[in-house]
Design a protein around this motif. Structure first.
Motif, mmCIF file in Angstrom:
data_model
loop_
_atom_site.group_PDB
_atom_site.id
_atom_site.type_symbol
_atom_site.label_atom_id
_atom_site.label_comp_id
_atom_site.label_asym_id
_atom_site.label_seq_id
_atom_site.Cartn_x
_atom_site.Cartn_y
_atom_site.Cartn_z
ATOM 1 N N LEU A 23 -64.997 64.645 71.725
ATOM 2 C CA LEU A 23 -65.335 64.212 73.084
ATOM 3 C C LEU A 23 -64.172 63.458 73.712
ATOM 4 O O LEU A 23 -63.835 63.677 74.884
ATOM 5 C CB LEU A 23 -66.592 63.345 73.073
ATOM 6 N N ALA A 24 -63.526 62.596 72.946
ATOM 7 C CA ALA A 24 -62.362 61.857 73.470
ATOM 8 C C ALA A 24 -61.264 62.830 73.881
ATOM 9 O O ALA A 24 -60.643 62.668 74.944
ATOM 10 C CB ALA A 24 -61.848 60.870 72.423
ATOM 11 N N ALA A 25 -61.027 63.867 73.074
ATOM 12 C CA ALA A 25 -59.995 64.855 73.405
ATOM 13 C C ALA A 25 -60.370 65.623 74.670
ATOM 14 O O ALA A 25 -59.512 65.883 75.523
ATOM 15 C CB ALA A 25 -59.785 65.815 72.230
ATOM 16 N N LEU A 26 -61.647 65.976 74.824
ATOM 17 C CA LEU A 26 -62.079 66.691 76.028
ATOM 18 C C LEU A 26 -61.879 65.827 77.274
ATOM 19 O O LEU A 26 -61.442 66.315 78.318
ATOM 20 C CB LEU A 26 -63.551 67.109 75.907
ATOM 21 N N LYS A 27 -62.185 64.549 77.146
ATOM 22 C CA LYS A 27 -61.998 63.635 78.290
ATOM 23 C C LYS A 27 -60.511 63.469 78.616
ATOM 24 O O LYS A 27 -60.125 63.434 79.786
ATOM 25 C CB LYS A 27 -62.666 62.294 78.018
ATOM 26 N N LEU A 28 -59.664 63.396 77.588
ATOM 27 C CA LEU A 28 -58.215 63.306 77.823
ATOM 28 C C LEU A 28 -57.679 64.589 78.451
ATOM 29 O O LEU A 28 -56.801 64.542 79.319
ATOM 30 C CB LEU A 28 -57.482 63.015 76.515
ATOM 31 N N LEU A 29 -58.211 65.727 78.037
ATOM 32 C CA LEU A 29 -57.810 66.998 78.634
ATOM 33 C C LEU A 29 -58.163 67.019 80.120
ATOM 34 O O LEU A 29 -57.312 67.337 80.965
ATOM 35 C CB LEU A 29 -58.497 68.165 77.903
ATOM 36 N N ALA A 30 -59.384 66.663 80.454
ATOM 37 C CA ALA A 30 -59.807 66.634 81.855
ATOM 38 C C ALA A 30 -58.957 65.654 82.662
ATOM 39 O O ALA A 30 -58.527 65.959 83.779
ATOM 40 C CB ALA A 30 -61.282 66.261 81.953
ATOM 41 N N GLN A 31 -58.679 64.511 82.082
ATOM 42 C CA GLN A 31 -57.851 63.498 82.757
ATOM 43 C C GLN A 31 -56.435 64.025 82.977
ATOM 44 O O GLN A 31 -55.850 63.821 84.033
ATOM 45 C CB GLN A 31 -57.827 62.227 81.919
ATOM 46 N N SER A 32 -55.894 64.728 81.988
ATOM 47 C CA SER A 32 -54.507 65.199 82.078
ATOM 48 C C SER A 32 -54.301 66.226 83.182
ATOM 49 O O SER A 32 -53.185 66.379 83.672
ATOM 50 C CB SER A 32 -54.037 65.769 80.733
ATOM 51 N N ILE A 33 -55.374 66.929 83.563
ATOM 52 C CA ILE A 33 -55.224 67.898 84.648
ATOM 53 C C ILE A 33 -55.872 67.401 85.946
ATOM 54 O O ILE A 33 -56.031 68.158 86.893
ATOM 55 C CB ILE A 33 -55.733 69.302 84.254
ATOM 56 N N GLY A 34 -56.252 66.120 85.947
ATOM 57 C CA GLY A 34 -56.725 65.480 87.169
ATOM 58 C C GLY A 34 -58.155 65.795 87.559
ATOM 59 O O GLY A 34 -58.504 65.713 88.733
ATOM 60 N N VAL A 35 -58.996 66.144 86.586
ATOM 61 C CA VAL A 35 -60.387 66.462 86.902
ATOM 62 C C VAL A 35 -61.349 65.710 85.990
ATOM 63 O O VAL A 35 -62.331 66.263 85.503
ATOM 64 C CB VAL A 35 -60.647 67.995 86.859
ATOM 65 N N SER A 36 -61.091 64.444 85.768
ATOM 66 C CA SER A 36 -61.909 63.633 84.856
ATOM 67 C C SER A 36 -63.392 63.729 85.169
ATOM 68 O O SER A 36 -64.227 63.768 84.258
ATOM 69 C CB SER A 36 -61.481 62.171 84.921
ATOM 70 N N GLU A 37 -63.730 63.778 86.451
ATOM 71 C CA GLU A 37 -65.128 63.793 86.866
ATOM 72 C C GLU A 37 -65.860 65.060 86.439
ATOM 73 O O GLU A 37 -67.088 65.093 86.393
ATOM 74 C CB GLU A 37 -65.233 63.606 88.386
ATOM 75 N N ARG A 38 -65.138 66.113 86.098
ATOM 76 C CA ARG A 38 -65.777 67.374 85.719
ATOM 77 C C ARG A 38 -66.217 67.401 84.254
ATOM 78 O O ARG A 38 -66.988 68.269 83.871
ATOM 79 C CB ARG A 38 -64.834 68.546 85.995
ATOM 80 N N CYS A 39 -65.746 66.461 83.452
ATOM 81 C CA CYS A 39 -66.139 66.438 82.035
ATOM 82 C C CYS A 39 -67.422 65.624 81.900
ATOM 83 O O CYS A 39 -67.399 64.404 81.814
ATOM 84 C CB CYS A 39 -65.027 65.845 81.167
ATOM 85 N N GLU A 40 -68.552 66.320 81.906
ATOM 86 C CA GLU A 40 -69.861 65.680 81.849
ATOM 87 C C GLU A 40 -70.459 65.673 80.451
ATOM 88 O O GLU A 40 -71.530 65.116 80.229
ATOM 89 C CB GLU A 40 -70.818 66.386 82.813
ATOM 90 N N SER A 41 -69.811 66.307 79.490
ATOM 91 C CA SER A 41 -70.335 66.382 78.123
ATOM 92 C C SER A 41 -70.549 64.994 77.551
ATOM 93 O O SER A 41 -69.792 64.069 77.820
ATOM 94 C CB SER A 41 -69.360 67.135 77.214
ATOM 95 N N THR A 42 -71.578 64.900 76.729
ATOM 96 C CA THR A 42 -71.865 63.653 76.024
ATOM 97 C C THR A 42 -71.755 63.912 74.522
ATOM 98 O O THR A 42 -71.725 65.068 74.078
ATOM 99 C CB THR A 42 -73.287 63.151 76.332
ATOM 100 N N LEU A 43 -71.737 62.850 73.787
ATOM 101 C CA LEU A 43 -71.725 62.948 72.328
ATOM 102 C C LEU A 43 -72.947 63.740 71.850
ATOM 103 O O LEU A 43 -72.843 64.613 70.983
ATOM 104 C CB LEU A 43 -71.717 61.538 71.729
ATOM 105 N N GLN A 44 -74.100 63.466 72.449
ATOM 106 C CA GLN A 44 -75.327 64.159 72.075
ATOM 107 C C GLN A 44 -75.228 65.655 72.379
ATOM 108 O O GLN A 44 -75.719 66.480 71.601
ATOM 109 C CB GLN A 44 -76.545 63.543 72.790
ATOM 110 N N ASP A 45 -74.598 66.016 73.505
ATOM 111 C CA ASP A 45 -74.409 67.433 73.841
ATOM 112 C C ASP A 45 -73.618 68.140 72.751
ATOM 113 O O ASP A 45 -73.990 69.222 72.296
ATOM 114 C CB ASP A 45 -73.656 67.597 75.166
ATOM 115 N N LEU A 46 -72.505 67.538 72.360
ATOM 116 C CA LEU A 46 -71.650 68.154 71.345
ATOM 117 C C LEU A 46 -72.366 68.254 70.003
ATOM 118 O O LEU A 46 -72.291 69.284 69.323
ATOM 119 C CB LEU A 46 -70.353 67.363 71.185
ATOM 120 N N GLU A 47 -73.063 67.195 69.625
ATOM 121 C CA GLU A 47 -73.778 67.197 68.344
ATOM 122 C C GLU A 47 -74.859 68.274 68.322
ATOM 123 O O GLU A 47 -74.974 69.034 67.352
ATOM 124 C CB GLU A 47 -74.378 65.818 68.071
#
Length: 165
Positions: A23-47
Motif C-alpha cells: 500500500l505504501a508503494a502504491l501511494k508513492l507511485l500515485a504521488q510520483s505521477i501527481g495523482v495521489s488522490e486517485r489511490c483509494e485502496s486501503t489495507l483491508q482492500d489489499l488483504e
C-alpha cells in the motif's frame, strides 16, 4: 541505502503481511505521477482482494538486503483475438533509492518469465497520462503503444447506476 546493479537482489511472492508495504508503494507511485488522490485502496482492500478467499491479483516483490526495493502487481487476462492468456501489469514501482540499478527491468523480466512458464503468452499494461518516465521505460524494453483501441471506464456512482438500470 544506495542500491547498485551489483547489490544482491531477490524476488518473492508477497504474502498478506506485506500489504502495508504494498500500500505504501502504491501511494508513492500515485504521488510520483501527481495523482495521489486517485489511490483509494486501503489495507483491508489489499488483504481481502489479494490474499482472501478469492485472490484477484499477485504481487511480486524485489528485495535487497531483506527490504522491499520494488513491486509488481499483476493478474491474468485473456485475449479472444489472440486466443491466448496473458498477464496484465497493473502497477510496477521501484523505491527511489533503488532506481538506476535496473530493478524495474529485472522485476518485470522475472514476472514475464514466470508467466511464460505458466502458459501466458503476452503482457499488457497501461501508462498513466503524464507518466513520461514510465512510457519511456516500456518503450525502451520493446513494448509498443496500442493505437487501435481506447480504454473506457465505468466507476463509482456511474457503475452503480448502470447496474441498477
Amino acid at each position: 541505502m544506495a542500491v547498485t546493479e551489483k547489490s544482491d537482489l531477490s524476488f518473492r511472492l508477497a504474502v498478506r503481511e506485506d500489504c502495508p508495504a504494498i500500500l505504501a508503494a502504491l501511494k508513492l507511485l500515485a504521488q510520483s505521477i501527481g495523482v495521489s488522490e486517485r489511490c483509494e485502496s486501503t489495507l483491508q482492500d489489499l488483504e481481502m482482494h489479494g490474499f482472501g478467499d478469492k485472490p484477484q491479483f499477485t504481487v511480486m516483490l524485489a528485495e535487497t538486503d531483506g527490504k522491499m526495493a520494488g513491486m509488481c502487481l499483476y493478474f491474468p487476462m485473456f485475449s479472444t483475438w489472440l486466443g491466448k492468456p496473458g498477464l496484465y501489469i497493473q502497477d510496477i514501482y521501484v523505491h527511489e533509492g533503488c532506481r538506476n540499478a535496473k530493478i524495474g527491468e529485472k522485476l518485470l523480466r522475472h514476472v514475464s518469465r514466470i508467466g511464460r512458464d505458466e502458459g501466458y503468452a503476452y503482457l499488457r499494461l497501461t501508462v498513466d497520462e503524464g507518466n513520461e518516465g514510465g512510457a519511456r521505460f516500456y518503450s525502451n524494453h520493446g513494448f509498443i503503444r496500442s493505437d487501435d483501441e481506447y480504454i473506457y471506464k465505468l466507476i463509482g456512482p456511474a457503475f452503480d447506476a448502470f447496474c441498477d438500470a
